[in-house]
Design a protein around this motif. Structure first.
Motif, short mmCIF file in Angstrom:
data_model
loop_
_atom_site.label_atom_id
_atom_site.label_comp_id
_atom_site.label_asym_id
_atom_site.label_seq_id
_atom_site.Cartn_x
_atom_site.Cartn_y
_atom_site.Cartn_z
N ALA A 80 -111.20 18.66 -32.41
CA ALA A 80 -110.67 17.80 -33.48
C ALA A 80 -109.60 18.53 -34.28
O ALA A 80 -108.55 17.95 -34.62
CB ALA A 80 -111.80 17.34 -34.39
N THR A 81 -109.86 19.79 -34.56
CA THR A 81 -108.87 20.53 -35.35
C THR A 81 -107.58 20.69 -34.56
O THR A 81 -106.50 20.68 -35.13
CB THR A 81 -109.41 21.92 -35.72
N MET A 82 -107.74 20.82 -33.24
CA MET A 82 -106.54 20.95 -32.41
C MET A 82 -105.69 19.69 -32.51
O MET A 82 -104.47 19.75 -32.63
CB MET A 82 -106.95 21.18 -30.96
N VAL A 83 -106.37 18.53 -32.44
CA VAL A 83 -105.65 17.26 -32.53
C VAL A 83 -104.95 17.17 -33.88
O VAL A 83 -103.78 16.81 -33.98
CB VAL A 83 -106.62 16.08 -32.34
N MET A 84 -105.66 17.55 -34.94
CA MET A 84 -105.06 17.50 -36.27
C MET A 84 -103.81 18.37 -36.34
O MET A 84 -102.79 17.98 -36.88
CB MET A 84 -106.07 17.96 -37.32
N LYS A 85 -103.90 19.54 -35.75
CA LYS A 85 -102.77 20.45 -35.77
C LYS A 85 -101.56 19.82 -35.10
O LYS A 85 -100.45 19.89 -35.60
CB LYS A 85 -103.14 21.75 -35.04
N ARG A 86 -101.81 19.18 -33.93
CA ARG A 86 -100.74 18.53 -33.20
C ARG A 86 -100.05 17.48 -34.06
O ARG A 86 -98.84 17.40 -34.13
CB ARG A 86 -101.32 17.83 -31.97
N LEU A 87 -100.88 16.65 -34.70
CA LEU A 87 -100.33 15.59 -35.52
C LEU A 87 -99.49 16.18 -36.63
O LEU A 87 -98.38 15.75 -36.89
CB LEU A 87 -101.48 14.78 -36.15
N ASP A 88 -100.03 17.20 -37.27
CA ASP A 88 -99.31 17.80 -38.37
C ASP A 88 -97.95 18.30 -37.92
O ASP A 88 -96.96 18.14 -38.61
CB ASP A 88 -100.12 18.96 -38.95
N LYS A 89 -97.93 18.88 -36.73
CA LYS A 89 -96.68 19.43 -36.23
C LYS A 89 -95.62 18.33 -36.12
O LYS A 89 -94.51 18.48 -36.62
CB LYS A 89 -96.93 20.06 -34.86
N ALA A 90 -96.02 17.20 -35.51
CA ALA A 90 -95.06 16.09 -35.34
C ALA A 90 -94.57 15.59 -36.69
O ALA A 90 -93.37 15.42 -36.92
CB ALA A 90 -95.71 14.96 -34.56
N THR A 91 -95.53 15.37 -37.60
CA THR A 91 -95.16 14.85 -38.91
C THR A 91 -94.26 15.83 -39.64
O THR A 91 -93.25 15.44 -40.24
CB THR A 91 -96.43 14.59 -39.73
N MET A 92 -94.65 17.11 -39.58
CA MET A 92 -93.84 18.14 -40.24
C MET A 92 -92.43 18.15 -39.70
O MET A 92 -91.47 18.19 -40.47
CB MET A 92 -94.46 19.53 -40.01
N ILE A 93 -92.29 18.14 -38.38
CA ILE A 93 -90.95 18.21 -37.80
C ILE A 93 -90.14 16.99 -38.22
O ILE A 93 -88.97 17.10 -38.59
CB ILE A 93 -91.02 18.33 -36.26
N ALA A 94 -90.80 15.80 -38.19
CA ALA A 94 -90.07 14.58 -38.56
C ALA A 94 -89.61 14.66 -40.02
O ALA A 94 -88.46 14.35 -40.34
CB ALA A 94 -90.94 13.35 -38.33
N PHE A 95 -90.51 15.08 -40.91
CA PHE A 95 -90.13 15.22 -42.31
C PHE A 95 -89.06 16.30 -42.48
O PHE A 95 -88.08 16.12 -43.23
CB PHE A 95 -91.35 15.54 -43.19
N GLY A 96 -89.26 17.41 -41.77
CA GLY A 96 -88.29 18.51 -41.85
C GLY A 96 -86.90 18.05 -41.44
O GLY A 96 -85.90 18.35 -42.11
N CYS A 97 -86.84 17.28 -40.35
CA CYS A 97 -85.54 16.78 -39.88
C CYS A 97 -84.94 15.84 -40.90
O CYS A 97 -83.72 15.81 -41.09
CB CYS A 97 -85.68 16.08 -38.53
N SER A 98 -85.80 15.04 -41.57
CA SER A 98 -85.27 14.13 -42.59
C SER A 98 -84.60 14.93 -43.70
O SER A 98 -83.50 14.58 -44.15
CB SER A 98 -86.41 13.29 -43.19
N ILE A 99 -85.27 16.02 -44.13
CA ILE A 99 -84.69 16.84 -45.20
C ILE A 99 -83.38 17.47 -44.73
O ILE A 99 -82.38 17.50 -45.46
CB ILE A 99 -85.71 17.91 -45.65
N LEU A 100 -83.39 17.91 -43.48
CA LEU A 100 -82.18 18.49 -42.90
C LEU A 100 -81.04 17.47 -42.92
O LEU A 100 -79.90 17.79 -43.29
CB LEU A 100 -82.47 18.92 -41.46
N LEU A 101 -81.37 16.22 -42.56
CA LEU A 101 -80.35 15.17 -42.54
C LEU A 101 -79.81 14.93 -43.94
O LEU A 101 -78.60 14.77 -44.13
CB LEU A 101 -80.95 13.87 -42.01
N ILE A 102 -80.71 14.92 -44.92
CA ILE A 102 -80.26 14.71 -46.30
C ILE A 102 -79.32 15.84 -46.71
O ILE A 102 -78.27 15.62 -47.33
CB ILE A 102 -81.46 14.62 -47.26
N ALA A 103 -79.68 17.07 -46.30
CA ALA A 103 -78.84 18.22 -46.64
C ALA A 103 -77.47 18.07 -46.00
O ALA A 103 -76.43 18.27 -46.65
CB ALA A 103 -79.52 19.50 -46.17
N ILE A 104 -77.45 17.68 -44.72
CA ILE A 104 -76.16 17.51 -44.04
C ILE A 104 -75.35 16.42 -44.74
O ILE A 104 -74.15 16.58 -44.99
CB ILE A 104 -76.37 17.13 -42.56
N GLY A 105 -76.06 15.31 -45.09
CA GLY A 105 -75.38 14.22 -45.78
C GLY A 105 -74.81 14.67 -47.11
O GLY A 105 -73.70 14.30 -47.48
#
Lengths: 331, 339
Positions: free
Chosen positions: A2-27
């Motif tokens: 279960a913790t492994m699954v949670m970690k996976r999810l977190d990674k995807a969410t983190m990357i998606a949020f991280g990319c959003s922040i990156l996009l805002i910075a570029i903008g």
């Protein structure tokens, strides 16, 4: 596990949020106004249309199915809500408009659910057929007589007003819908069953759950959410039109998948979908800020802006999924 | 579902073998019969009778979708899906309207360039799916957007031109047989049947039936999948060429690509191919495509407003998938309903 699954999810969410922040910075580098609170709030407002639509589809994808009838269910929602005064008269119409639009969307979902859950038809093809039927019905609706297509004041208020100062209404609705979805997915038996069915429907059936009813409910929610998106869009544009849902199919699925939800079902978190929706919205708007077509025009290539939107869209989806969406090697 | 198709394609010895052959080809035969009935009815209701040019027009319209549907069939057989076929179709159409021009040698070169472009698009899909280990639906959704972007860059405005002799050659009739039908026959004889009988073709069926079992049996999974998507791109490119010959121009219209993608899936299912993979044939998809197109023609005969076509296409599609639910009646163990 279960913790492994949670970690996976977190990674995807983190990357998606991280990319959003990156996009805002570029903008922000390209256009300082990009980072103003007005602009960002406007982005969130645009995102909430997509977010509400994606909510229902996410439930269906979690089940391991897919809903391709989204485009015309959106149109049905918008068109039926605006046509309600024509059906129910001037006095009743405005009250019934929104419930009626939602009910029509849920009805499309009901047929989808009956087909997928009880007839065991492949969701991909059944919802595709429903999309065509919905399109045909709407064409029939507009072909028969001149329909009322103006948005009602209440719809306009829902889509453009601000009930709480500073928070656009669509965003408020998205927050409510999203909170309800998170509650359902994490705190109720229905939510547990949705995840379980996505993993192994047979096992859930053997545990004494009427899995078909769960499928039916989720497809109805999906239809109602799409219709809600359509009603808001109709209020926003102050009119409804036939192809209003067409540009929403790809972004919806892309947002859900970028948020870490497995297309085969059983895994995914709503926060991930939120991240995906915001990412997709920012991606679409940043291209209109940066305007790469001007750069190419200087080099002597005149290409429409849409070219970059499409190519960047495709490349970003694939490269982000290569980062975190890969399946385990079969051995 | 997929097990019953088995691997027997050649019948002819005993009744039992014929039975197996019939089971394997049932979807194809049903779609053939439905098409024959629908087209027969259309021809019978048509008061002016069926002229050669009408057959030609019907064949051309059907052949376009049939080629895209054949392209779709192959990834579906492996248990995948190619949502980019419509966009490859549009991309090759736009490209062909630029390069299939000039003297015969340049035209021939242009045709080869167009076909290779389709093939490359398919190979890109295949490589990302196999080595990226991503879901085909998502990958092809994304690459489809990219392909459409490229098509739009090639041809921002509809237009272009094509070698007229080539276009006429593709769209006339020879001895009352439309050349688009000959093209379809050629694709079946020289591409589909050799592929079906090749190691990679059989591997595609095996992967669709059970990827795990196929892997354990040493089936070349990676190569077979890449080949399936590559072939899909190639066939879509042939369709793109035919469209260019029919319209004398190229147009990057997103709705056209989406339409063909969706209709191709419908045609594949109506043609008796299982969306779960492992059972079906591209020949069935041809009839599936012609059924989809005949629905539109029948509307004209019955004097129904042609704008209602999506409604009837949708109903036919829902009816076709619901027919598949008849198998539920034969299920003895309720557990078999669930995956």
């Amino acid at each position: 596990m279960a913790t492994m699954v949670m970690k996976r999810l977190d990674k995807a969410t983190m990357i998606a949020f991280g990319c959003s922040i990156l996009l805002i910075a570029i903008g922000a580098i390209a256009e300082p106004n990009f980072i103003s609170s007005d602009y960002l709030l406007q982005q969130l407002q645009t995102a909430s249309f997509l977010g509400i639509i994606a909510t229902g589809v996410m439930l269906v994808i979690l089940l391991g199915h897919i809903d391709l009838s989204i485009p015309w269910t959106i149109s049905i929602g918008g068109m039926m809500a605006t046509a309600a005064t024509g059906f129910f008269g001037e006095t009743l119409g405005p009250f019934l408009a929104i419930p009626f639009g939602l009910a029509c969307g849920a009805a499309v979902g009901l047929v989808n659910g009956l087909g997928v859950a009880y007839l065991r038809a492949p969701a991909m093809i059944f919802t595709l057929g429903m999309n065509a039927v919905a399109q045909g019905l709407m064409v029939f609706h507009t072909g028969g007589f001149a329909p009322q297509d103006r948005g009602l004041p209440i719809m306009r208020e829902l889509a453009t007003g601000r009930l709480i100062p500073g928070v656009p209404n669509p965003l408020l609705i998205w927050i409510v819908v999203g909170a309800a979805t998170i509650f359902i997915l994490t705190r109720t038996t229905l939510g547990r069953r949705i995840y379980a069915i996505g993993n192994k429907e047979r096992a859930v059936y053997l545990s004494g759950v009427d899995t078909r009813r769960v499928l039916l409910i989720c497809f109805m929610i999906s239809g109602a959410c799409a219709a809600a998106g359509g009603i808001l869009l109709a209020g926003w544009a102050n009119r409804s039109y036939q192809a209003m849902g067409d540009p929403y199919l790809l972004p919806t699925i892309a947002a859900i998948v970028l948020g870490g939800t497995n297309v085969l079902g059983g895994r995914g978190s709503y926060i991930g979908t939120v991240a995906g929706v915001i990412l997709i919205t920012l991606l679409q708007s940043i291209l209109s800020v940066i305007q790469p077509q001007l750069f190419f025009a200087e080099l002597g290539f005149r290409v429409p802006a849409e070219v970059f939107r499409q190519i960047v869209f495709g490349v970003v989806i694939i490269s982000m999924l290569l980062l975190y969406g890969r399946e385990r090697l079969q051995r | 579902m997929s097990v019953e198709s088995g691997l027997s394609t050649k019948g002819g010895r005993s009744w039992e073998a014929w039975g197996h052959w019939f089971t394997a080809q049932r979807g194809l035969l049903i779609s053939l019969v439905i098409f024959a009935i629908m087209f027969g009815f259309y021809a019978w209701k048509l008061e002016v009778g069926l002229s050669a040019s009408m057959v030609n027009t019907a064949a051309n319209k059907g052949a376009l979708l049939a080629l895209v549907a054949m392209a779709q069939t192959i990834p579906v057989l492996t248990g995948g899906l190619d949502l980019s076929v419509g966009m490859v179709f549009v991309l090759t159409n736009c490209l062909a309207a630029s390069v299939v021009n000039g003297d015969p040698r340049m035209t021939a070169l242009g045709i080869i360039v167009v076909l290779i472009t389709g093939l490359v698009c398919g190979i890109i899909n295949g490589i990302i799916i196999v080595y990226g280990r991503l879901q085909p639906i998502i990958v092809t959704l994304a690459t489809g957007a990219v392909f459409f972007g490229v098509a739009l860059a090639l041809r921002p405005e509809p237009g272009g031109s094509v070698n007229f002799e080539f276009a006429d050659f593709m769209t006339t009739s020879f001895f009352k047989v439309p050349s688009s039908v000959i093209l379809l026959l050629a694709v079946v004889l020289f591409i589909w049947i050799p592929y079906r009988r090749s190691v990679l073709g059989r591997a595609a069926y095996a992967i669709g039936s059970s990827e795990h079992a196929a892997y354990m049996s040493g089936v070349p999974i990676a190569r077979a999948k890449i080949m399936a998507y590559a072939l899909a791109g190639f066939l879509a490119a042939i369709a793109g060429l035919l469209l260019t010959a029919l319209t004398y121009s190229g147009a990057a219209k997103a709705s056209l690509g989406a339409d063909y993608t969706l209709n191709s899936i419908a045609a594949v299912v109506i043609g008796g191919t299982s969306l779960f993979g492992g059972a079906g044939s591209a020949i069935g998809s041809i009839f599936g495509a012609f059924i989809m197109r005949t629905v539109g023609d029948l509307l004209i005969v019955f004097d129904i407003n042609p704008v209602l076509q999506p409604l009837f296409v949708g109903i036919v599609l829902l009816f076709a998938v619901s027919l598949g639910s008849l198998r539920l009646l034969r299920i003895k163990n309720k557990l078999d309903l669930y995956r």
